[in-house]
Write an enzyme that holds these catalytic residues in place. Structure first.
Site, short mmCIF file in Angstrom:
data_model
loop_
_atom_site.label_atom_id
_atom_site.label_comp_id
_atom_site.label_asym_id
_atom_site.label_seq_id
_atom_site.Cartn_x
_atom_site.Cartn_y
_atom_site.Cartn_z
N ASP A 270 -33.62 -0.10 77.35
CA ASP A 270 -33.23 0.57 78.59
C ASP A 270 -33.89 1.93 78.77
O ASP A 270 -34.51 2.20 79.81
CB ASP A 270 -31.71 0.72 78.63
CG ASP A 270 -31.23 1.42 79.87
OD1 ASP A 270 -30.99 0.74 80.89
OD2 ASP A 270 -31.09 2.66 79.85
N ALA B 98 -31.03 0.34 83.67
CA ALA B 98 -32.01 -0.75 83.73
C ALA B 98 -31.41 -2.04 83.20
O ALA B 98 -31.61 -3.12 83.76
CB ALA B 98 -33.26 -0.38 82.94
N ASP B 99 -30.67 -1.95 82.11
CA ASP B 99 -30.01 -3.14 81.55
C ASP B 99 -29.03 -3.75 82.55
O ASP B 99 -29.03 -4.97 82.80
CB ASP B 99 -29.24 -2.76 80.28
CG ASP B 99 -30.08 -2.85 79.02
OD1 ASP B 99 -31.17 -3.44 79.06
OD2 ASP B 99 -29.65 -2.32 77.98
N MET B 100 -28.16 -2.91 83.10
CA MET B 100 -27.12 -3.42 84.00
C MET B 100 -27.73 -4.02 85.26
O MET B 100 -27.33 -5.10 85.72
CB MET B 100 -26.14 -2.31 84.35
CG MET B 100 -25.36 -1.76 83.17
SD MET B 100 -24.34 -3.01 82.33
CE MET B 100 -23.14 -3.37 83.61
N GLY C 31 -29.15 -7.36 84.43
CA GLY C 31 -28.11 -8.36 84.28
C GLY C 31 -27.57 -8.85 85.61
O GLY C 31 -27.36 -10.05 85.81
#
Length: 403
Positions: A141, A169-171, A174
């Site tokens: 991230d 960035a991860d969320m 997802g």
């Protein structure tokens, strides 16, 4: 039928780790899918992220993994990929977040699985995508926030580089993977064919910066870091009060005039430096100084009441303690309570899909490593004796006191 059960009957094998892929799997589980977390005997590497810890378990990891069961398979053992292939042949969706090519080398990549299961939706989550010059680069991230330009937007003009302190960035990845999987399932229902989805943190981080990148592409000008201020409007930032901070968005002309009225200085609205939004943006420092001087006369909550009475958009800068006391939070029912066999009760934001029913979507707590290994193998038709052999040889592990 509610959306809670929209994906009932679908089986998802979630090989992904840490944040992005697991978020996608969690959301699919929230809508009723049977999500099986396939992890190494040592567990998803996200389980090592902390503090905080709750009875030795990573709260960060648990926050991405409700509504899943766990099977621990050693994919480095020759029998491991064979077993994973057997499970995938009966699944609807495979999620994975290994570096590009790893699943192929294990014999469980999309090309191999498509041969035995053409209806399979296979979603690969990676740092930079399955193709291109950066496909083999590792990335997490914070690295992607840096290389995507996101960090260049954050902070004050003279401050060092900063990142969004939640894994943005991860969320975002997802959430986008979740939508892509739902769309691919719809296509499968119409055509009978699955597909390979290529979802990357890099592309997701670029999409997150929609307005900023569009502005740069139009003007060629790099954004100036401006703290809490929106680069395209003013006043639209956080200002100090007598006892704290308040965020004010009063850039429409009627609200700008109303703000000046409430501040007790109507002539400020027609000051040549501030008469229009472009002028206020150009003279932001002077505007901030003028407003901060006036806002120092009262505390945040008093200003909030005055502004809201005049229909001026504003909010206090809330810490998490203040968020927890919010009557809107209580009304919306966003926080849910679940349970992990080792950590006990775990609280987190639930799947708040525009209603107050998030808690009803929590069917399972985040699993322990291999907590459901025997149960899952039985579900997929593995005979009891074969399960015992897989456990005995270490191809599969079951949580010790659950054997």
């Amino acid at each position: 039928m509610s959306i809670n059960d929209a994906l009932a009957g679908l089986v998802v094998l979630d090989f992904s780790q840490v944040g992005a892929g697991p978020t996608c799997g969690m959301l699919l589980g929230d809508l009723g899918a049977d999500v099986i977390k396939v992890e190494a005997p040592g567990g998803d590497i996200g389980r090592k992220l902390g503090p905080p810890w709750q009875n030795g378990e990573s709260v960060v990891s648990m926050s991405f993994n409700r509504n899943k069961r766990s099977i621990a398979i050693d994919l480095k053992h020759p029998a491991g990929p064979k077993l994973a292939r057997r499970l995938a042949a009966a699944a609807d969706v495979v999620l994975e977040s290994f570096r590009p090519g790893v699943m192929d080398r294990l014999g469980i990549g999309y090309a191999a699985l498509r041969e035995i299961h053409p209806r399979l939706v296979f979603c690969s989550v990676s740092a930079y995508g399955q193709t291109g010059p950066w496909r083999d680069k590792p990335g997490v991230d914070g690295i992607v926030q840096a290389v995507s330009g996101l960090m260049s937007n954050i902070g004050e003009e003279d401050s060092p580089p900063m990142k969004v302190q939640v894994p943005a960035a991860d969320m975002t990845t997802g959430f986008l993977a979740f939508g892509a999987v739902l769309a691919a399932l719809r296509v499968r229902d119409l055509t009978g064919q699955g597909q390979h989805l290529d979802v990357s943190l890099y592309n997701s981080a670029l999409m997150l910066q929609q307005s900023a990148l569009a502005s740069y592409l139009a003007s060629g000008e790099k954004p100036v870091r401006s703290g809490s201020a929106a680069p395209y409007s003013a006043p639209n930032e956080a200002y100090p009060t007598r006892d704290g901070w308040i965020m004010i968005a009063a850039y429409h002309e009627d609200r700008w005039k109303a703000l000046c009225e409430v501040l007790g200085d109507p002539p400020l609205a027609t000051d040549p430096r501030f008469a229009t939004n472009p002028q206020r943006v150009a003279n932001r420092k002077a505007l901030t100084a003028e407003l901060s001087t006036r806002l120092a006369a009262h505390g945040t909550l008093e200003w909030q009441e005055r502004f809201e009475t005049a229909d001026i958009i504003c909010a206090p800068i809330a810490g998490y303690d203040m968020v927890m006391d919010s009557p809107q939070l209580a009304h919306n029912g966003v926080l849910v309570e679940t349970r992990n066999v080792d950590a006990g009760v775990v609280r987190m934001p639930g799947a708040a899909f525009g209603d107050r029913d998030a808690q009803s979507r929590v069917r399972r707590g985040p699993p322990a490593i291999g907590e459901h290994s025997r149960e899952i193998l039985g579900q997929f038709g593995v005979a009891a004796g074969d399960i015992d052999a897989l456990l005995a040889t270490g191809v599969v592990q079951q949580r010790k006191d659950k054997q």
